[in-house]
Motif scaffolding. Structure first.
Motif, PDB file in Angstrom:
ATOM      1  N   ILE A 263       0.729  -1.445   0.011  1.00  0.00           N
ATOM      2  CA  ILE A 263      -0.119  -0.148  -0.130  1.00  0.00           C
ATOM      3  C   ILE A 263       1.124   0.658  -0.289  1.00  0.00           C
ATOM      4  N   ASN A 264       1.525   1.601  -1.490  1.00  0.00           N
ATOM      5  CA  ASN A 264       2.018   2.555  -1.272  1.00  0.00           C
ATOM      6  C   ASN A 264       1.664   3.481  -1.295  1.00  0.00           C
ATOM      7  N   CYS A 265       1.724   5.012  -1.600  1.00  0.00           N
ATOM      8  CA  CYS A 265       1.244   6.637  -2.152  1.00  0.00           C
ATOM      9  C   CYS A 265       0.017   5.914  -3.207  1.00  0.00           C
ATOM     10  N   SER A 266       1.171   5.641  -4.173  1.00  0.00           N
ATOM     11  CA  SER A 266      -0.540   5.575  -5.536  1.00  0.00           C
ATOM     12  C   SER A 266      -1.519   4.258  -5.480  1.00  0.00           C
ATOM     13  N   THR A 267      -0.149   3.546  -4.286  1.00  0.00           N
ATOM     14  CA  THR A 267      -1.850   2.214  -4.528  1.00  0.00           C
ATOM     15  C   THR A 267      -3.197   2.717  -3.606  1.00  0.00           C
ATOM     16  N   ALA A 268      -2.352   3.537  -2.412  1.00  0.00           N
ATOM     17  CA  ALA A 268      -3.628   3.624  -1.319  1.00  0.00           C
ATOM     18  C   ALA A 268      -4.249   4.528  -1.987  1.00  0.00           C
ATOM     19  N   VAL A 417       0.099  -0.476 -13.143  1.00  0.00           N
ATOM     20  CA  VAL A 417      -1.441  -0.399 -13.533  1.00  0.00           C
ATOM     21  C   VAL A 417      -1.954  -1.904 -13.035  1.00  0.00           C
ATOM     22  N   ALA A 418      -1.006  -2.376 -13.291  1.00  0.00           N
ATOM     23  CA  ALA A 418      -1.054  -3.866 -12.446  1.00  0.00           C
ATOM     24  C   ALA A 418      -1.207  -4.551 -11.506  1.00  0.00           C
ATOM     25  N   GLY A 419      -0.848  -3.673 -10.818  1.00  0.00           N
ATOM     26  CA  GLY A 419      -0.735  -3.815  -9.248  1.00  0.00           C
ATOM     27  C   GLY A 419      -2.139  -2.523  -9.028  1.00  0.00           C
ATOM     28  N   TRP A 420      -2.142  -2.465  -9.764  1.00  0.00           N
ATOM     29  CA  TRP A 420      -3.586  -1.135  -8.933  1.00  0.00           C
ATOM     30  C   TRP A 420      -4.800  -1.572  -9.501  1.00  0.00           C
ATOM     31  N   LEU A 421      -4.751  -2.260 -10.549  1.00  0.00           N
ATOM     32  CA  LEU A 421      -6.061  -3.423 -10.919  1.00  0.00           C
ATOM     33  C   LEU A 421      -5.997  -4.050  -9.354  1.00  0.00           C
ATOM     34  N   ALA A 422      -5.218  -5.040  -9.489  1.00  0.00           N
ATOM     35  CA  ALA A 422      -5.529  -6.140  -8.643  1.00  0.00           C
ATOM     36  C   ALA A 422      -6.069  -5.405  -7.400  1.00  0.00           C
ATOM     37  N   HIS A 423      -5.601  -5.041  -6.671  1.00  0.00           N
ATOM     38  CA  HIS A 423      -5.718  -4.078  -5.547  1.00  0.00           C
ATOM     39  C   HIS A 423      -7.062  -3.588  -5.658  1.00  0.00           C
ATOM     40  N   TRP A 424      -7.331  -2.462  -7.019  1.00  0.00           N
ATOM     41  CA  TRP A 424      -9.229  -2.365  -7.331  1.00  0.00           C
ATOM     42  C   TRP A 424      -9.657  -3.319  -7.124  1.00  0.00           C
ATOM     43  N   ARG A 425      -9.904  -4.705  -7.246  1.00  0.00           N
ATOM     44  CA  ARG A 425     -10.130  -5.936  -6.939  1.00  0.00           C
ATOM     45  C   ARG A 425     -10.384  -6.750  -6.014  1.00  0.00           C
ATOM     46  N   GLU A 426      -9.937  -6.847  -5.288  1.00  0.00           N
ATOM     47  CA  GLU A 426      -9.074  -7.476  -4.131  1.00  0.00           C
ATOM     48  C   GLU A 426     -10.252  -6.358  -2.943  1.00  0.00           C
ATOM     49  N   GLY A 427     -10.410  -5.137  -3.209  1.00  0.00           N
ATOM     50  CA  GLY A 427     -11.391  -4.222  -2.708  1.00  0.00           C
ATOM     51  C   GLY A 427     -12.669  -4.333  -2.720  1.00  0.00           C
ATOM     52  N   LEU A 428     -13.078  -4.330  -4.327  1.00  0.00           N
ATOM     53  CA  LEU A 428     -13.708  -4.770  -4.229  1.00  0.00           C
ATOM     54  C   LEU A 428     -14.925  -6.083  -4.029  1.00  0.00           C
ATOM     55  N   HIS A 429     -14.132  -6.955  -4.027  1.00  0.00           N
ATOM     56  CA  HIS A 429     -14.231  -8.625  -3.194  1.00  0.00           C
ATOM     57  C   HIS A 429     -14.331  -8.268  -1.799  1.00  0.00           C
ATOM     58  N   ASP A 430     -13.939  -7.093  -0.914  1.00  0.00           N
ATOM     59  CA  ASP A 430     -13.651  -7.393   0.192  1.00  0.00           C
ATOM     60  C   ASP A 430     -15.342  -6.343   0.871  1.00  0.00           C
ATOM     61  N   SER A 431     -15.973  -7.553   1.854  1.00  0.00           N
ATOM     62  CA  SER A 431     -16.893  -7.102   1.878  1.00  0.00           C
ATOM     63  C   SER A 431     -17.049  -5.742   3.497  1.00  0.00           C
ATOM     64  N   SER A 432     -16.001  -5.982   3.503  1.00  0.00           N
ATOM     65  CA  SER A 432     -15.163  -5.108   5.193  1.00  0.00           C
ATOM     66  C   SER A 432     -14.946  -3.785   4.775  1.00  0.00           C
TER      67      SER A 432
END
Length: 492
Positions: A263-268, A417-432
């Motif tokens: 979770i670096n600056c841009s990924t955050a 962009v690959a890392g950002w998309l990974a975090h985007w996908r993970e975040g959308l599937h995280d119900s918390s």
């Protein structure tokens, strides 16, 4: 903080907990520890009245955890990348970065980051096909890229180009078709992943070509991800243009090393913006804008500037002393997380020499090596655990390959962009996860009574004339205009 040993009766029988005594009220709170963390919301239960402090401190609403710049706050649960800063370890989904750089390809790593596992042959072939078939952009997007000023910064063009893509895919915009768009249909999510991975190099190449005044090249499929990117940047009128395979491989490795970094600056920024359920193009654009900053994506360009200012090996000792005297800054060393050697730096150093064999030895490498060796022997840097990071040698590689320094952040953004998309996908599937909404500590004035402008004092408390709060720089078109007279001419 003073450690308190509460009575045995106050201690939770579960060892995996934290016992907190609120000395204001004498109450004891037992907070569960999970994955070596405690929930910040548990502190909301530690309430008191406002007999001490101000109403604005909101003591009746519980304690807030103050952590400027997120120095020790976990904002999500993630399975994407892991960093052990003390021991210089970086893993993607559990795989050491060294193994992936040696054995894998960028698109294979992108699949791993986004979907959680290394793909089999069938999965990879499909993924590669989809990404490389989504590299073309709309004609109007090309016209937009051509409309920038001749000296526009490539990263500014990249940020704008990625943001503009959202307007060409309205069916992928949750604001238009429903906020649950991506959680109800993975196929729609996959489509945007293919588009963003495919079009990012195209937008990047366009920003480069526009800057040097050359027409845009169409993407091709048969050169792979990094090869296609180099072709779009460099081909003139040649037919069957093929970039040097070793340079293509070197760039592919650099893409792997830059693909994700927790979770670096841009990924955050990506997670923060996408938590509002905005479209992924706007979220990626905001992440890229964060990467644009000198403290993030611009760091390797700062390394080149530093090495150029040092100039020669014999001037390294003097530079070291100036750094220690805080007369100048040392770029490319140290890291917010790593307190040991950045594992990516070791890989990049090896790649650098391979690139030099093809493109010619970069003259600044001798300065860089001398600076690295001198710092690793100096107690000042050893005690502060300042070791070369990923930016130290990556800029030298890009410079040797002929990329201008203002293009370095774009080269960083493409694989990230690959890392950002990974975090985007993970975040959308995280119900918390909910929409991100950090709290603040309000330290301003309490409630005040409005005073009309005519009644406001124009002098300070000591009787001096109050100065204007705002200052700015005003540019005149030319001296002739500055001395001309006309109706309504400003006195400023």
């Amino acid at each position: 903080m003073v450690a308190i040993n509460p009575s045995a009766a106050a201690v939770d029988v579960n060892r995996n907990s934290l016992t907190v005594i609120d000395n204001r009220t004498g109450k004891v709170f037992n907070i569960p520890i999970t994955n070596n963390s405690v929930p910040a919301t548990a502190f909301k239960a530690m309430k008191t009245d406002n007999s001490e402090g101000r109403d604005e401190d909101e003591s009746t609403r519980g304690i807030r955890v103050y952590d400027p710049s997120y120095q020790n706050t976990a904002v999500c649960r993630s399975s994407i990348s892991y960093i052990d800063g003390d021991n210089g370890i970086l893993r993607y989904r559990g795989y050491p970065i060294e193994e992936l750089a040696e054995k894998s390809s960028f698109l294979e790593v992108a699949y791993l980051l986004i979907y959680g596992e290394l793909p089999n042959k069938l999965q990879f072939d499909q993924f590669e096909h989809e990404v490389l078939h989504h590299t073309f952009v709309h004609t109007n997007a090309s016209q937009l890229m051509k409309s920038f000023n001749y000296d526009a910064h490539p990263m500014g063009m990249f940020v704008s180009g990625i943001a503009a893509l959202s307007t060409f895919h309205p069916e992928a915009n949750p604001a238009l078709v429903g906020s649950d768009l991506y959680t109800r249909d993975d196929r729609i999510m996959n489509k945007q992943i293919f588009r963003l991975l495919g079009k990012a190099p195209t937008i990047a190449a366009m920003s480069y070509r526009h800057r040097i005044g050359r027409r845009f090249n169409h993407p091709v499929e048969n050169l792979g991800y990094a090869g296609n990117f180099l072709q779009m940047m460099d081909r003139l009128t040649e037919s069957n243009y093929v970039p040097h395979p070793k340079l293509t491989k070197a760039l592919d490795i650099l893409f792997i090393l830059h693909a994700d970094h927790e979770i670096n600056c841009s990924t955050a920024a990506m997670r923060h913006v996408s938590s509002s359920l905005v479209d992924p193009y706007s979220a990626v654009s905001s992440a890229a804008a964060s990467l644009y900053g000198n403290l993030h994506g611009g760091a390797n360009a700062a390394v080149i500037k530093m090495l150029e200012e040092i100039g020669t090996v014999d001037r390294v000792p003097d530079f070291i002393e100036r750094v220690k005297a805080k007369e100048t800054k040392l770029f490319g060393f140290g890291h917010r997380i790593y307190k040991s050697y950045d594992p990516r730096s070791k890989i990049i150093k090896k790649v650098a020499y391979e690139v030099f064999e093809i493109c010619g030895r970069e003259e600044l490498i001798d300065v860089a090596v001398a600076l690295e060796e001198a710092s690793l022997k100096d107690d000042y840097f050893i005690k502060r655990r300042l070791y070369p990071n990923v930016d130290f040698f990556s800029g030298l590689i890009y410079k040797a390959m002929g990329f201008p320094t203002d293009f370095f952040p774009v080269l960083f953004a493409i694989p990230r962009v690959a890392g950002w998309l990974a975090h985007w996908r993970e975040g959308l599937h995280d119900s918390s996860q909910k929409i991100w909404r950090p709290r603040q500590l309000y330290v301003g004035e309490g409630e005040r009574v409005y005073v009309n402008m005519d009644d406001r004092a124009d002098r300070t408390a000591d009787g001096k004339q109050a100065k204007p709060l705002m200052e700015t720089i005003r540019h005149q078109y030319n001296k002739r205009r500055a001395i001309a007279n006309y109706d309504g001419k400003s006195k400023l």
